[in-house]
Each structure stands twice: as structure tokens, then as C-alpha cells.
Motif scaffolding. Structure first.
Motif, PDB file in Angstrom:
ATOM      1  N   TRP A  20       0.822  -1.206   0.000  1.00 22.79           N
ATOM      2  CA  TRP A  20       0.000   0.000   0.000  1.00 22.79           C
ATOM      3  C   TRP A  20       0.861   1.263   0.000  1.00 22.79           C
ATOM      4  O   TRP A  20       0.639   2.176  -0.794  1.00 22.79           O
ATOM      5  N   TRP A  21       1.851   1.314   0.891  1.00 27.73           N
ATOM      6  CA  TRP A  21       2.683   2.513   0.970  1.00 27.73           C
ATOM      7  C   TRP A  21       3.504   2.715  -0.296  1.00 27.73           C
ATOM      8  O   TRP A  21       3.639   3.844  -0.790  1.00 27.73           O
ATOM      9  N   SER A  22       4.101   1.651  -0.812  1.00 30.41           N
ATOM     10  CA  SER A  22       4.942   1.814  -1.999  1.00 30.41           C
ATOM     11  C   SER A  22       4.113   2.185  -3.225  1.00 30.41           C
ATOM     12  O   SER A  22       4.494   3.074  -4.001  1.00 30.41           O
ATOM     13  N   LEU A  23       2.964   1.526  -3.400  1.00 27.86           N
ATOM     14  CA  LEU A  23       2.137   1.820  -4.569  1.00 27.86           C
ATOM     15  C   LEU A  23       1.511   3.208  -4.465  1.00 27.86           C
ATOM     16  O   LEU A  23       1.591   4.015  -5.400  1.00 27.86           O
ATOM     17  N   THR A  24       0.904   3.507  -3.322  1.00 28.67           N
ATOM     18  CA  THR A  24       0.295   4.822  -3.141  1.00 28.67           C
ATOM     19  C   THR A  24       1.348   5.923  -3.204  1.00 28.67           C
ATOM     20  O   THR A  24       1.141   6.971  -3.837  1.00 28.67           O
ATOM     21  N   GLY A  25       2.477   5.685  -2.539  1.00 30.62           N
ATOM     22  CA  GLY A  25       3.534   6.691  -2.558  1.00 30.62           C
ATOM     23  C   GLY A  25       4.059   6.962  -3.949  1.00 30.62           C
ATOM     24  O   GLY A  25       4.331   8.115  -4.308  1.00 30.62           O
ATOM     25  N   THR A  26       4.205   5.902  -4.752  1.00 36.37           N
ATOM     26  CA  THR A  26       4.696   6.083  -6.124  1.00 36.37           C
ATOM     27  C   THR A  26       3.721   6.916  -6.961  1.00 36.37           C
ATOM     28  O   THR A  26       4.121   7.865  -7.655  1.00 36.37           O
ATOM     29  N   LEU A  33       4.762  15.598  -8.604  1.00 32.93           N
ATOM     30  CA  LEU A  33       5.925  16.058  -9.350  1.00 32.93           C
ATOM     31  C   LEU A  33       5.539  16.612 -10.721  1.00 32.93           C
ATOM     32  O   LEU A  33       6.037  17.666 -11.145  1.00 32.93           O
ATOM     33  N   SER A  34       4.642  15.912 -11.421  1.00 31.26           N
ATOM     34  CA  SER A  34       4.322  16.301 -12.797  1.00 31.26           C
ATOM     35  C   SER A  34       3.232  17.355 -12.878  1.00 31.26           C
ATOM     36  O   SER A  34       3.272  18.237 -13.736  1.00 31.26           O
ATOM     37  N   VAL A  35       2.242  17.261 -11.990  1.00 30.16           N
ATOM     38  CA  VAL A  35       1.112  18.185 -12.046  1.00 30.16           C
ATOM     39  C   VAL A  35       1.250  19.294 -11.019  1.00 30.16           C
ATOM     40  O   VAL A  35       1.147  20.482 -11.333  1.00 30.16           O
ATOM     41  N   GLY A  36       1.511  18.894  -9.764  1.00 28.29           N
ATOM     42  CA  GLY A  36       1.584  19.884  -8.697  1.00 28.29           C
ATOM     43  C   GLY A  36       2.734  20.850  -8.862  1.00 28.29           C
ATOM     44  O   GLY A  36       2.661  22.010  -8.434  1.00 28.29           O
ATOM     45  N   GLY A  37       3.824  20.413  -9.503  1.00 28.89           N
ATOM     46  CA  GLY A  37       4.980  21.285  -9.648  1.00 28.89           C
ATOM     47  C   GLY A  37       4.712  22.482 -10.538  1.00 28.89           C
ATOM     48  O   GLY A  37       5.432  23.495 -10.464  1.00 28.89           O
TER      49      GLY A  37
END
Length: 399
Positions: A20-26, A33-37
């Protein structure tokens, strides 16, 4: 993520949290990074920044909720339980908004990232055939929309405008579904292990029932025939009827003796066997187990009855570790001190009070050990539960 009771000792709780953490975090990392930046960019119109920020927050929340829900389902339940419809609709709407706004913001070319992530998350709730159909449809849609965007922005960019969204959809789906496929396989293996253990118990019960049936069936059939014969002879030949009834009495005694022998062979346990079995069972449940036994301590110093009683304590303590705790460590210690055999079985991860965890097993064994001049105590201190049994090495007579 919260461990389910069925996952205890199997390692699935940790694997679920990792997935859960790795998938959600990714997914969240690449979204931010791509949108919020690009949202804080002053060159972007205010309405576009505000709408993108709201859509990004909604999409991240939807991904978190949906993946959490997905990982709470066993593989067989995925097709039977629907995802939260409200969050699914909100996530799709937010992904659509981000995908629509992205080309307007500095000619952003990653317009398909947010929709691709939402498609991959939604696909995890579908059975494999429908899952593949959804991903294929998303790839075709990405190619068509990418071609339109490329044509509008300039014909020279058409090939990359098609290839990039198609690649993003395929890669995102492959990554997301691959990680959840690993979780599904692990859960199926765990379920298969539990089923194998249940089948082993049922097979042993069937074996015992078969042995008991063979012994009792023969004796009872002969007893019934001889009793019927004695009833017919009681008036015509009383002496022969009495002889038949004596044989019935002997047959009954033999049947009782044989039944006790079967039951004793089925239930008899010894300390050395139970210690070895407990170490294997706890280790297979991924509970780190240490066995502390002095090199000079010989289990054979105990009588057969003492070994049997301590073996029962060892079995009951192992059952308590597996059923009533979230143990990560366990310790088994056996030694002989001052003419008494001392067995200690402890584990961490104790839940509830000692009285809540013991049920009827330990109190019953405590009474049996008292009858053999022994003691049985248990305590729960700071999450460490320990069972301590003591018997004189010369124990005899108590069954």
C-alpha cells in the motif's frame, strides 16, 4: 494499514503495508511532481491553478481510499465487492479535469498521466478479462486523444504525441496491477496454507474415527449377537445363557480396553516432541523462536507422565501464541533445577488480559499439574505473556 486477524503470523500484514505505501507513494509522488509542480507557476492563469489544485487533492484522496479498500479484499472477494462508487466517480472526474487542463498549461505533454493512474486503480477491482479490456480501451483512447493533441499542436509532433500517452497508460497499468497481483498471490498462498492445516486436522480426525469404528464395530456386533442368543436361551438353557452373558461381559471389557488404547495413542504427547513441533510451527508462522535448553538437561529424567503433562502445556501455550497474540518473538526454555522440571513459554505481542487469553485450557492443565504435585502459572506483563510450568522429576501416577 491495519492487520486483519487472519493475517496473524503469516507476514501478510507487513506485506500489505509495504504494498500500500509503496504503490500509493509512487502514484502520489509522480502526480505531485508532474502536475503539482506546475500549479504555483505565475504564468498559469489563476482559474487553471485553482482548478488543478482542487482536482489534484481530490484525485490523491480517491487513490488513497480506493487502494486501501482494494487491499482489504481477498482475491476471491474482488469480484464480489464493489469499490466505493462515490470515490471512484470523484477520482475519475478529477483525473479528467487534470487531463483536460494539462495541455493548456505551458503545452504540458503529460496530460495522460492522471487519467492513466485512475484507469489502473479502477482496473484493480475488475476480474482479469474485464481488467484487460479496460486497459486496452484506455490505450486506444490515449492514442486517439494523443493524435488529436499532436495534430492541433503541429504535425511534426504527432508521433511522440501518440506514443507518450500510450506508453504512460501501459506503464502505469503494468506497475499498479503488477504490485497488486503480487499481493493477490501472497494472499492465495496464505489461504492455501490455512486450508492445508485444516485438512490435516480433518484427516487426523477421520483416521481416529476410522480406528475407533473398526474396534467398536467388531466388538458391538459380537456383543449384540451373543446378547440376543442369551435372551433366547435364558428359559430353555439358563446355564448356557449365563455363559454367553459372561462372554458378553468379557467382550465389553475388551472393547473398553481397546477404546482406551486408541484414545491414548491418539492423544498421548511428549515434551520433546511438542518442543520440536512448536519451534517448527512458530517459525513457519514467521515468529522468531528461540529454544533454551541446558546441554546437561535431559527430558528423559522425567517420567512418562511428566513428559506427557509438560507436552500438553507446551501444546496449549503454542496454541495461545498463534490464536491470541500478534507475536513477533517467542522463547521456549526448559531446564531441571533442584529436582524439578521447569518449562517456560513466553511471547510478545500479547493482547488483552491474561484471563481473557487463557480460555479453559490452561486452568484445566493447572489442576492436572496440581494433582501431580506440580504448578502452572501464567502472567501478562507489558505485552509479554509467559506460561511457567513446574513438575517434580519423579512425577508418576497423574494422568
Amino acid at each position: 494499514m491495519r492487520d486483519e486477524p487472519m493475517e496473524h503470523g503469516s507476514g501478510l500484514g507487513g506485506f500489505r503495508r509495504y504494498t500500500w505505501w509503496s504503490l500509493t507513494g509512487t502514484l502520489v509522488f509522480f502526480l505531485v511532481l508532474s502536475v503539482g509542480g506546475r500549479i504555483p507557476d505565475p504564468d498559469v492563469p489563476g482559474w487553471a491553478r485553482a482548478l488543478s489544485a482542487v482536482a489534484l487533492v481530490v484525485l490523491i484522496a480517491a487513490i488513497v481510499v480506493l487502494l486501501r479498500r482494494r487491499l482489504s479484499l481477498v482475491p476471491e472477494g474482488v469480484q464480489a465487492v464493489r469499490p466505493p462508487v462515490g470515490w471512484l466517480a470523484a477520482g475519475c472526474a478529477a483525473a479528467g479535469v487534470l487531463g483536460a487542463i494539462a495541455p493548456v498549461i505551458h503545452g504540458q505533454r503529460l496530460w495522460s498521466l492522471a487519467p492513466a493512474m485512475m484507469v489502473s486503480v479502477a482496473a484493480t477491482f475488475l476480474p482479469p478479462p474485464k481488467r484487460r479490456m479496460l486497459v486496452a480501451a484506455a490505450v486506444v483512447a490515449a492514442a486517439v486523444l494523443g493524435g488529436v493533441v499532436g495534430f492541433v499542436s503541429g504535425g511534426a509532433q504527432w508521433p511522440s504525441a501518440v506514443a507518450e500517452p500510450v506508453g504512460l497508460v501501459a506503464f502505469t497499468s503494468w506497475t499498479t496491477l503488477g504490485m497488486l497481483w503480487g499481493w493477490d498471490v501472497a494472499e492465495r498462498l496464505n489461504a492455501a496454507g490455512r486450508l492445508a492445516a485444516e485438512l490435516a486436522v480433518k484427516e487426523e480426525r477421520l483416521r481416529f474415527a476410522s480406528d475407533l469404528h473398526d474396534i467398536q464395530g467388531h466388538h458391538l456386533q459380537v456383543i449384540a449377537l451373543k446378547s440376543e442368543l442369551a435372551a433366547r436361551l435364558v428359559e430353555a438353557d439358563p446355564s448356557r445363557a449365563a455363559a454367553e452373558m459372561r462372554e458378553v461381559q468379557q467382550l465389553s471389557t475388551d472393547a473398553l480396553r481397546d477404546t482406551r488404547a486408541v484414545a491414548q495413542g491418539y492423544r498421548r504427547t511428549t515434551l520433546e516432541e511438542e518442543i520440536a513441533n512448536a519451534a517448527k510451527v512458530l517459525a513457519s508462522a514467521e515468529i522468531r523462536t528461540s529454544v533454551d535448553r541446558d546441554s546437561g538437561t535431559d527430558v528423559r529424567n522425567l517420567s512418562e507422565t511428566g513428559r506427557h503433562l509438560l507436552g500438553l502445556v507446551m501444546r496449549e501455550a503454542t496454541t495461545n501464541v498463534l490464536r491470541h497474540s500478534r507475536a513477533g518473538r517467542a522463547r521456549i526454555a526448559y531446564r531441571v533445577e533442584d529436582g524439578r522440571a521447569l518449562l517456560r513459554v513466553g511471547n510478545d505481542g500479547a493482547t488483552g488480559s491474561a484471563s481473557q487469553r487463557t480460555g479453559t485450557g490452561l486452568p484445566v492443565l493447572a489442576e492436572r499439574l496440581r494433582n501431580a504435585e506440580g504448578t502452572l502459572e501464567w502472567r501478562n506483563e507489558d505485552g509479554w505473556f509467559e506460561v511457567v510450568a513446574s513438575l517434580p522429576t519423579g512425577t508418576a501416577g497423574a494422568k
